[in-house]
Design an enzyme around this catalytic site. Structure first.
Site, PDB file in Angstrom:
ATOM      1  N   LYS A   1       9.959  -7.783  34.145  1.00 30.01           N
ATOM      2  CA  LYS A   1      11.319  -8.150  33.701  1.00 30.01           C
ATOM      3  C   LYS A   1      12.382  -7.428  34.516  1.00 30.01           C
ATOM      4  O   LYS A   1      13.562  -7.525  34.239  1.00 30.01           O
ATOM      5  CB  LYS A   1      11.486  -7.860  32.202  1.00 30.01           C
ATOM      6  CG  LYS A   1      10.551  -8.689  31.325  1.00 30.01           C
ATOM      7  CD  LYS A   1      10.999  -8.673  29.883  1.00 30.01           C
ATOM      8  CE  LYS A   1      10.355  -7.548  29.115  1.00 30.01           C
ATOM      9  NZ  LYS A   1      10.680  -7.596  27.671  1.00 30.01           N
TER      10      LYS A   1
ATOM     11  N   LYS B   1      13.394  -4.631  34.414  1.00 24.55           N
ATOM     12  CA  LYS B   1      14.253  -3.804  33.546  1.00 24.55           C
ATOM     13  C   LYS B   1      13.807  -2.347  33.686  1.00 24.55           C
ATOM     14  O   LYS B   1      12.626  -2.038  33.526  1.00 24.55           O
ATOM     15  CB  LYS B   1      14.088  -4.201  32.069  1.00 24.55           C
ATOM     16  CG  LYS B   1      14.749  -5.499  31.655  1.00 24.55           C
ATOM     17  CD  LYS B   1      14.638  -5.654  30.132  1.00 24.55           C
ATOM     18  CE  LYS B   1      15.402  -6.859  29.615  1.00 24.55           C
ATOM     19  NZ  LYS B   1      15.348  -6.951  28.142  1.00 24.55           N
TER      20      LYS B   1
END
Ligand code: C2G
Length: 131
Positions: free
Chosen positions: A45, A47
Protein backbone atom coordinates in the site's frame (compact mmCIF):
# COMPACT_ATOMS: atom_id res chain seq x y z
CA UNK A 1 -23.18 -15.10 17.72
CA UNK A 2 -22.84 -12.95 14.58
CA UNK A 3 -19.17 -12.42 13.70
CA UNK A 4 -17.89 -9.44 11.76
CA UNK A 5 -14.48 -8.74 10.20
CA UNK A 6 -12.88 -5.61 8.80
CA UNK A 7 -9.39 -4.80 7.49
CA UNK A 8 -7.20 -1.75 7.61
CA UNK A 9 -4.06 0.14 8.57
CA UNK A 10 -5.61 2.32 11.29
CA UNK A 11 -2.51 4.55 11.57
CA UNK A 12 -2.90 7.79 13.55
CA UNK A 13 -6.22 6.42 14.80
CA UNK A 14 -8.98 9.04 14.38
CA UNK A 15 -12.74 9.40 14.72
CA UNK A 16 -13.33 8.26 11.13
CA UNK A 17 -11.84 4.89 12.07
CA UNK A 18 -13.87 4.83 15.29
CA UNK A 19 -17.10 5.59 13.36
CA UNK A 20 -16.33 2.66 11.06
CA UNK A 21 -15.51 0.25 13.89
CA UNK A 22 -18.62 1.29 15.84
CA UNK A 23 -20.90 0.70 12.86
CA UNK A 24 -19.14 -2.55 11.99
CA UNK A 25 -19.74 -3.84 15.52
CA UNK A 26 -23.40 -2.83 15.27
CA UNK A 27 -23.76 -5.40 12.46
CA UNK A 28 -23.23 -8.26 14.92
CA UNK A 29 -21.86 -9.42 18.26
CA UNK A 30 -18.13 -9.95 17.75
CA UNK A 31 -15.77 -7.76 15.71
CA UNK A 32 -12.41 -8.92 14.41
CA UNK A 33 -10.03 -6.33 12.98
CA UNK A 34 -7.37 -7.61 10.57
CA UNK A 35 -4.64 -5.01 11.03
CA UNK A 36 -2.22 -4.40 8.17
CA UNK A 37 1.34 -5.35 9.12
CA UNK A 38 4.14 -2.81 8.66
CA UNK A 39 5.54 -4.89 5.78
CA UNK A 40 2.15 -5.24 4.04
CA UNK A 41 1.55 -1.50 4.37
CA UNK A 42 4.91 -0.64 2.84
CA UNK A 43 5.13 -3.35 0.17
CA UNK A 44 1.50 -3.35 -0.98
CA UNK A 45 0.00 0.00 0.00
CA UNK A 46 3.12 2.20 -0.08
CA UNK A 47 2.10 3.45 3.35
CA UNK A 48 4.80 4.23 5.89
CA UNK A 49 3.01 4.06 9.22
CA UNK A 50 3.73 6.56 11.96
CA UNK A 51 2.93 3.90 14.59
CA UNK A 52 4.31 0.35 14.41
CA UNK A 53 2.02 -2.67 14.11
CA UNK A 54 2.32 -3.36 17.85
CA UNK A 55 1.36 0.21 18.78
CA UNK A 56 -1.54 0.25 16.29
CA UNK A 57 -2.68 -3.11 17.71
CA UNK A 58 -2.52 -1.80 21.28
CA UNK A 59 -4.68 1.19 20.31
CA UNK A 60 -7.28 -0.96 18.51
CA UNK A 61 -7.46 -3.46 21.40
CA UNK A 62 -8.39 -0.58 23.73
CA UNK A 63 -11.51 0.21 21.69
CA UNK A 64 -14.63 -1.32 23.24
CA UNK A 65 -16.12 -2.18 19.82
CA UNK A 66 -13.10 -4.38 18.96
CA UNK A 67 -13.04 -7.99 20.23
CA UNK A 68 -9.95 -9.37 18.46
CA UNK A 69 -7.07 -7.99 16.39
CA UNK A 70 -5.28 -10.29 13.93
CA UNK A 71 -2.53 -9.43 11.41
CA UNK A 72 -3.23 -8.67 7.77
CA UNK A 73 -0.12 -9.87 5.91
CA UNK A 74 -1.40 -10.06 2.32
CA UNK A 75 -4.35 -9.32 0.02
CA UNK A 76 -5.22 -13.02 -0.37
CA UNK A 77 -5.92 -14.03 3.22
CA UNK A 78 -9.49 -12.73 3.43
CA UNK A 79 -11.26 -15.89 2.22
CA UNK A 80 -9.23 -18.04 4.61
CA UNK A 81 -9.88 -15.62 7.49
CA UNK A 82 -13.61 -15.79 6.82
CA UNK A 83 -13.53 -19.60 7.04
CA UNK A 84 -11.12 -19.77 9.99
CA UNK A 85 -13.01 -17.21 12.10
CA UNK A 86 -16.53 -18.23 10.99
CA UNK A 87 -17.30 -14.73 9.74
CA UNK A 88 -20.89 -13.75 8.90
CA UNK A 89 -20.26 -10.27 7.53
CA UNK A 90 -17.23 -8.62 5.91
CA UNK A 91 -17.33 -4.83 6.40
CA UNK A 92 -15.26 -2.08 4.74
CA UNK A 93 -15.59 1.65 4.21
CA UNK A 94 -17.20 2.54 0.89
CA UNK A 95 -13.94 3.80 -0.61
CA UNK A 96 -13.53 0.06 -1.25
CA UNK A 97 -17.02 -0.35 -2.75
CA UNK A 98 -17.04 -3.21 -5.25
CA UNK A 99 -13.45 -4.27 -4.60
CA UNK A 100 -14.38 -7.20 -2.34
CA UNK A 101 -17.66 -8.32 -3.93
CA UNK A 102 -15.92 -11.60 -4.86
CA UNK A 103 -16.20 -12.55 -1.20
CA UNK A 104 -19.99 -12.90 -1.64
CA UNK A 105 -19.45 -15.48 -4.38
CA UNK A 106 -16.58 -17.37 -2.80
CA UNK A 107 -17.63 -17.50 0.85
CA UNK A 108 -20.77 -17.67 2.96
CA UNK A 109 -20.16 -14.13 4.28
CA UNK A 110 -22.15 -11.03 3.40
CA UNK A 111 -20.20 -7.96 2.19
CA UNK A 112 -21.14 -4.54 3.53
CA UNK A 113 -19.61 -1.19 2.53
CA UNK A 114 -20.25 1.60 5.03
CA UNK A 115 -20.01 5.32 4.21
CA UNK A 116 -16.64 6.82 5.12
CA UNK A 117 -16.46 9.80 7.48
CA UNK A 118 -15.79 12.37 4.77
CA UNK A 119 -13.67 15.13 6.24
CA UNK A 120 -10.94 13.22 8.08
CA UNK A 121 -8.05 11.02 6.95
CA UNK A 122 -4.59 10.12 8.17
CA UNK A 123 -3.18 11.84 5.07
CA UNK A 124 -5.09 15.03 5.95
CA UNK A 125 -3.80 14.93 9.54
CA UNK A 126 -0.19 14.56 8.35
CA UNK A 127 -0.70 17.38 5.83
CA UNK A 128 -2.20 19.70 8.44
CA UNK A 129 0.53 19.01 10.99
CA UNK A 130 3.21 19.96 8.47
CA UNK A 131 1.66 23.45 8.24
N1 C2G B 1 -12.33 4.97 7.11
C1 C2G B 1 -13.54 5.67 7.25
N2 C2G B 1 -13.53 7.02 7.30
C2 C2G B 1 -12.36 7.70 7.22
C3 C2G B 1 -11.14 7.01 7.09
C4 C2G B 1 -11.15 5.62 7.03
O1 C2G B 1 -14.62 5.06 7.33
N3 C2G B 1 -12.40 9.06 7.27
C5 C2G B 1 -12.39 3.51 7.03
C6 C2G B 1 -11.85 2.97 5.71
O2 C2G B 1 -12.85 3.01 4.71
C7 C2G B 1 -11.47 1.53 6.10
C8 C2G B 1 -11.04 1.69 7.58
O3 C2G B 1 -11.56 2.95 8.04
O4 C2G B 1 -12.61 0.68 6.03
C9 C2G B 1 -9.53 1.67 7.74
O5 C2G B 1 -9.00 2.68 6.90
P1 C2G B 1 -7.42 2.60 6.54
O6 C2G B 1 -6.66 2.44 7.80
O7 C2G B 1 -7.11 3.70 5.60
O8 C2G B 1 -7.35 1.19 5.79
P2 C2G B 1 -7.02 0.91 4.25
O9 C2G B 1 -5.70 1.47 3.90
O10 C2G B 1 -8.22 1.32 3.49
O11 C2G B 1 -6.82 -0.69 4.29
O12 C2G B 1 -7.33 -5.14 2.77
C10 C2G B 1 -7.99 -3.91 3.01
C11 C2G B 1 -7.01 -2.84 3.42
O13 C2G B 1 -6.17 -3.31 4.46
C12 C2G B 1 -7.76 -1.60 3.86
Amino acid sequence: MKRIITYGTFDLLHYGHINLLKRAKEQGDYLIVALSSDEFNWDEKQKKCYFSYDKRKQLLESIRFVDLVIPENNWEQKEQDIVEYHIDTFVMGDDWRGKFDFIRERTSADVLYLPRTPEISTTQIKRDLKL
